[in-house]
Design an enzyme around this catalytic site. Structure first.
Site, PDB file in Angstrom:
ATOM      1  CG  ASP A  70      -1.836   1.220   1.216  1.00  0.00           C
ATOM      2  OD1 ASP A  70      -2.834   1.173   0.473  1.00  0.00           O
ATOM      3  OD2 ASP A  70      -1.546   2.228   1.897  1.00  0.00           O
ATOM      4  CE1 TYR A  81       0.687   8.100   2.556  1.00  0.00           C
ATOM      5  CE2 TYR A  81       1.150   5.831   1.954  1.00  0.00           C
ATOM      6  CZ  TYR A  81       0.298   6.780   2.485  1.00  0.00           C
ATOM      7  OH  TYR A  81      -0.933   6.396   2.947  1.00  0.00           O
ATOM      8  CE  LYS A  83      -3.616   4.882   0.290  1.00  0.00           C
ATOM      9  NZ  LYS A  83      -2.239   4.648   0.776  1.00  0.00           N
ATOM     10  CG  HIS A 136      -4.305   9.973   0.027  1.00  0.00           C
ATOM     11  ND1 HIS A 136      -2.947   9.918  -0.175  1.00  0.00           N
ATOM     12  CD2 HIS A 136      -4.493   9.554   1.292  1.00  0.00           C
ATOM     13  CE1 HIS A 136      -2.348   9.492   0.921  1.00  0.00           C
ATOM     14  NE2 HIS A 136      -3.266   9.267   1.828  1.00  0.00           N
TER      15      HIS A 136
END
Ligand code: NDP
Length: 311
Positions: free
Chosen positions: A45, A50, A75, A106
């Site tokens: 994931d 990120y 996402k 997201h």
């Protein structure tokens, strides 16, 4: 050991355990992903936001596991709601693959793409700079196009309350395959999950250990059950969700924990008695209800127990 799977509304199987990668730093995340894939994980994931997708991609490559055996999620970030394909193309390039197994929105909050920050634009009063001229339905239409073109094999949402799902669902051609939410012992979201089940939307649990520093590991009920079943407390927290067929996404960059989280949760999910699952289901309502992830979005998200921003 490998994780059991469940079916999405696309017909694809998704492993019930996936490795989380938020706050997994470059320099460590490559090794964590490689280790996980070499030791039974089939599901990663990630997210554009990120800032580590290039390193996640390196870990995938280093594992030697064929692409088609791995379920990869990413996402689209809030400042890219008007530019979904651009965001996805950047993710694909960084990961070194030409498709995603699952693409999520997201947050149900479009932010100004031309604001004062590429990820978190703010207004002069410090509040988030929301893109008021754009709706989550507009974003979803762009996601549907990528799904139809085969660039992403499934599309879903994240951080959607029932209020937000009710805003979206009347306008979709493709029903979201999943909704990724903060779900754990102290935030089980029973009502929302029942609603999602009625629509065929699979739940995914983020922050299953309580996020940074895994604060749920000190819970008394989980500790008691860990002794009864002779597994770790983490195995109880994760296995509780797996037993309920909730896709669970523990993050770790520590090899022993990565391995133990998969093996322990699968073991606990197999052994746990229905009465103990019921007991775990009731922990939050016994005064422990708590959220760990609450960004201050200046719009109504419609979650119970969401701390309303001051403005
Ligand atoms: P988790 O609940 O997975 O907890 C991660 C923390 O637990 C880290 O500090 C990790 O440390 C520690 N940990 C992991 N396993 C163990 C263990 N067996 N024993 C003790 N400590 C342990 O938190 P996250 O918030 O990261 O959530 C998981 C994933 O969910 C994210 O990584 C991300 O992929 C996704 N997510 C999605 C969100 C969304 O908006 N859609 C929001 C938040 C998360 P260490 O790494 O040092 O081992």
């Amino acid at each position: 050991m490998s994780a059991p799977t469940i079916k999405l509304n696309t017909g694809a199987e998704i492993p019930l355990i996936g490795l989380g990668t938020w706050q997994s730093p470059p320099g460590q995340v490559e090794k964590a992903v490689e280790y996980a894939l070499k030791n039974g994980y089939k599901h990663i994931d990630g997210a554009w936001a990120y800032d580590n997708e290039e390193e996640v991609g390196k870990g995938i490559k280093a594992s030697g596991v064929p692409r088609e055996e791995i379920f990869i999620t990413s996402k689209i970030w809030s400042t890219y709601h008007r530019r979904v394909e651009e965001n996805v193309d950047d993710t694909l390039k960084k990961l070194g693959t030409d498709y995603l197994d699952l693409l999520l929105m997201h947050w149900p909050v479009p932010l100004n793409p031309n604001g004062n920050h590429p990820k978190f634009p703010t207004l002069p009063d410090g509040t988030r700079d929301v893109d008021k001229g754009w709706s989550i339905v507009d974003t979803w239409k762009q996601m549907e196009k990528l799904y139809k073109a085969g660039k992403v094999k499934a599309i879903g949402v994240s951080n959607f309350s029932q209020l937000k799902l009710e805003e979206l669902l009347p306008h979709v051609e493709v029903v979201p395959a999943v909704n990724q939410l903060e779900i754990h012992l102290y935030n089980p979201q029973h009502k929302l999950l029942e609603y999602m089940n009625s629509k065929g939307i699979v739940p995914q649990a983020y922050s299953p250990l309580g996020s940074t520093g895994s604060p749920l590991l000190t819970d008394e009920t989980a500790t008691e059950l860990s002794k009864k079943y002779n597994v770790s407390v983490a195995a109880v927290l994760l296995g509780y969700l797996v037993a309920k067929k909730i896709v669970t996404l523990p993050k770790s960059v520590t090899p022993e924990r990565i391995q133990a989280n998969l093996d322990g949760s699968v073991e606990f999910a197999k052994k746990v008695e229905p009465a103990d699952l019921e007991r775990l289901d009731g922990v939050a309502a016994s005064g422990k209800q708590h959220r760990f992830i609450m960004p201050p979005w200046p719009i109504e998200l419609g979650f119970d127990n969401w701390r309303k921003p001051a403005w």
